[in-house]
Motif scaffolding. Structure first.
Motif, mmCIF file in Angstrom:
data_model
loop_
_atom_site.group_PDB
_atom_site.id
_atom_site.type_symbol
_atom_site.label_atom_id
_atom_site.label_comp_id
_atom_site.label_asym_id
_atom_site.label_seq_id
_atom_site.Cartn_x
_atom_site.Cartn_y
_atom_site.Cartn_z
ATOM 1 N N LEU A 23 17.352 47.255 5.848
ATOM 2 C CA LEU A 23 16.423 47.413 6.975
ATOM 3 C C LEU A 23 16.934 46.678 8.208
ATOM 4 O O LEU A 23 16.846 47.190 9.330
ATOM 5 N N PHE A 24 17.480 45.483 8.002
ATOM 6 C CA PHE A 24 18.061 44.720 9.099
ATOM 7 C C PHE A 24 19.201 45.514 9.733
ATOM 8 O O PHE A 24 19.314 45.594 10.958
ATOM 9 N N GLY A 25 20.039 46.124 8.898
ATOM 10 C CA GLY A 25 21.170 46.910 9.380
ATOM 11 C C GLY A 25 20.746 48.107 10.210
ATOM 12 O O GLY A 25 21.441 48.501 11.150
ATOM 13 N N LYS A 26 19.611 48.692 9.871
ATOM 14 C CA LYS A 26 19.103 49.823 10.660
ATOM 15 C C LYS A 26 18.634 49.365 12.040
ATOM 16 O O LYS A 26 18.813 50.063 13.028
ATOM 17 N N LYS A 27 18.047 48.183 12.080
ATOM 18 C CA LYS A 27 17.559 47.663 13.362
ATOM 19 C C LYS A 27 18.702 47.100 14.209
ATOM 20 O O LYS A 27 18.681 47.187 15.433
ATOM 21 N N TYR A 28 19.690 46.505 13.543
ATOM 22 C CA TYR A 28 20.828 45.889 14.234
ATOM 23 C C TYR A 28 22.136 46.467 13.684
ATOM 24 O O TYR A 28 22.854 45.813 12.930
ATOM 25 N N PRO A 29 22.468 47.699 14.056
ATOM 26 C CA PRO A 29 23.618 48.380 13.466
ATOM 27 C C PRO A 29 24.975 47.733 13.751
ATOM 28 O O PRO A 29 25.939 47.990 13.040
ATOM 29 N N LYS A 30 25.066 46.899 14.752
ATOM 30 C CA LYS A 30 26.348 46.253 15.054
ATOM 31 C C LYS A 30 26.572 44.982 14.240
ATOM 32 O O LYS A 30 27.625 44.361 14.337
ATOM 33 N N ILE A 31 25.562 44.592 13.451
ATOM 34 C CA ILE A 31 25.676 43.392 12.621
ATOM 35 C C ILE A 31 25.676 43.804 11.155
ATOM 36 O O ILE A 31 24.745 44.447 10.679
ATOM 37 N N ARG A 32 26.714 43.447 10.454
ATOM 38 C CA ARG A 32 26.836 43.739 9.024
ATOM 39 C C ARG A 32 26.536 42.458 8.251
ATOM 40 O O ARG A 32 26.980 41.372 8.628
ATOM 41 N N VAL A 33 25.770 42.578 7.173
ATOM 42 C CA VAL A 33 25.478 41.433 6.313
ATOM 43 C C VAL A 33 26.180 41.659 4.986
ATOM 44 O O VAL A 33 25.942 42.660 4.307
ATOM 45 N N LYS A 34 27.062 40.743 4.636
ATOM 46 C CA LYS A 34 27.778 40.798 3.368
ATOM 47 C C LYS A 34 27.108 39.805 2.419
ATOM 48 O O LYS A 34 27.112 38.601 2.668
ATOM 49 N N ALA A 35 26.506 40.330 1.358
ATOM 50 C CA ALA A 35 25.762 39.482 0.417
ATOM 51 C C ALA A 35 26.624 39.137 -0.794
ATOM 52 O O ALA A 35 27.407 39.955 -1.272
ATOM 53 N N ASP A 36 26.467 37.912 -1.272
ATOM 54 C CA ASP A 36 27.179 37.430 -2.451
ATOM 55 C C ASP A 36 26.156 36.763 -3.368
ATOM 56 O O ASP A 36 25.693 35.663 -3.082
ATOM 57 N N PHE A 37 25.778 37.454 -4.439
ATOM 58 C CA PHE A 37 24.816 36.916 -5.399
ATOM 59 C C PHE A 37 25.558 36.435 -6.639
ATOM 60 O O PHE A 37 26.454 37.123 -7.128
ATOM 61 N N ARG A 38 25.180 35.279 -7.132
ATOM 62 C CA ARG A 38 25.796 34.693 -8.321
ATOM 63 C C ARG A 38 24.726 34.024 -9.168
ATOM 64 O O ARG A 38 23.599 33.867 -8.732
ATOM 65 N N SER A 39 25.132 33.602 -10.347
ATOM 66 C CA SER A 39 24.227 32.773 -11.149
ATOM 67 C C SER A 39 24.058 31.450 -10.400
ATOM 68 O O SER A 39 24.891 31.093 -9.545
ATOM 69 N N TYR A 40 23.016 30.715 -10.708
ATOM 70 C CA TYR A 40 22.760 29.459 -10.012
ATOM 71 C C TYR A 40 23.951 28.507 -10.153
ATOM 72 O O TYR A 40 24.410 27.918 -9.174
ATOM 73 N N THR A 41 24.470 28.384 -11.357
ATOM 74 C CA THR A 41 25.590 27.466 -11.598
ATOM 75 C C THR A 41 26.815 27.869 -10.791
ATOM 76 O O THR A 41 27.448 27.023 -10.143
ATOM 77 N N ASP A 42 27.152 29.155 -10.804
ATOM 78 C CA ASP A 42 28.322 29.618 -10.051
ATOM 79 C C ASP A 42 28.107 29.496 -8.543
ATOM 80 O O ASP A 42 29.025 29.139 -7.801
ATOM 81 N N PHE A 43 26.890 29.783 -8.089
ATOM 82 C CA PHE A 43 26.585 29.639 -6.668
ATOM 83 C C PHE A 43 26.785 28.192 -6.241
ATOM 84 O O PHE A 43 27.422 27.904 -5.230
ATOM 85 N N ARG A 44 26.241 27.281 -7.010
ATOM 86 C CA ARG A 44 26.313 25.852 -6.658
ATOM 87 C C ARG A 44 27.770 25.362 -6.613
ATOM 88 O O ARG A 44 28.150 24.625 -5.703
ATOM 89 N N LYS A 45 28.574 25.781 -7.585
ATOM 90 C CA LYS A 45 29.991 25.382 -7.593
ATOM 91 C C LYS A 45 30.686 25.870 -6.321
ATOM 92 O O LYS A 45 31.393 25.123 -5.657
ATOM 93 N N LYS A 46 30.484 27.145 -6.009
ATOM 94 C CA LYS A 46 31.138 27.726 -4.839
ATOM 95 C C LYS A 46 30.638 27.070 -3.554
ATOM 96 O O LYS A 46 31.411 26.709 -2.683
ATOM 97 N N PHE A 47 29.329 26.895 -3.449
ATOM 98 C CA PHE A 47 28.718 26.292 -2.269
ATOM 99 C C PHE A 47 29.249 24.880 -2.048
ATOM 100 O O PHE A 47 29.630 24.514 -0.940
#
Length: 82
Positions: A23-47
């Protein structure tokens, strides 16, 4: 322009966030959002590796445990537009 979003998430929440990103992309077509979902443990390590290296995502899912990173100056809250 691409904005990176990172978070830990169950499949249902990831689906809802991706729907919001679409929905955000439809309103703001010049902005791309790249999402990265991980398990909590993997997210925390990477973060915890990316933030000190200056290469963290532009936005991330926050929780009370990450408040310490904000108060140590590792992260800044997004500005609020009025």
């Amino acid at each position: 322009m691409t904005i990176r979003y990172a978070g830990w998430s169950a499949e249902g929440r990831a689906r809802r966030i991706n729907k919001a990103i679409d929905l955000f992309g439809k309103k703001y077509p010049k902005i791309r959002v790249k999402a990265d979902f991980r398990s909590y443990t993997d997210f925390r390590k990477k973060f915890n590796t990316q933030v000190p290296g200056g290469n963290s995502s532009d936005m991330f899912r926050n929780a009370i445990g990450y408040r310490a990173n904000t108060t140590r100056g590792m992260c800044r809250p997004a500005p609020v537009s009025r």
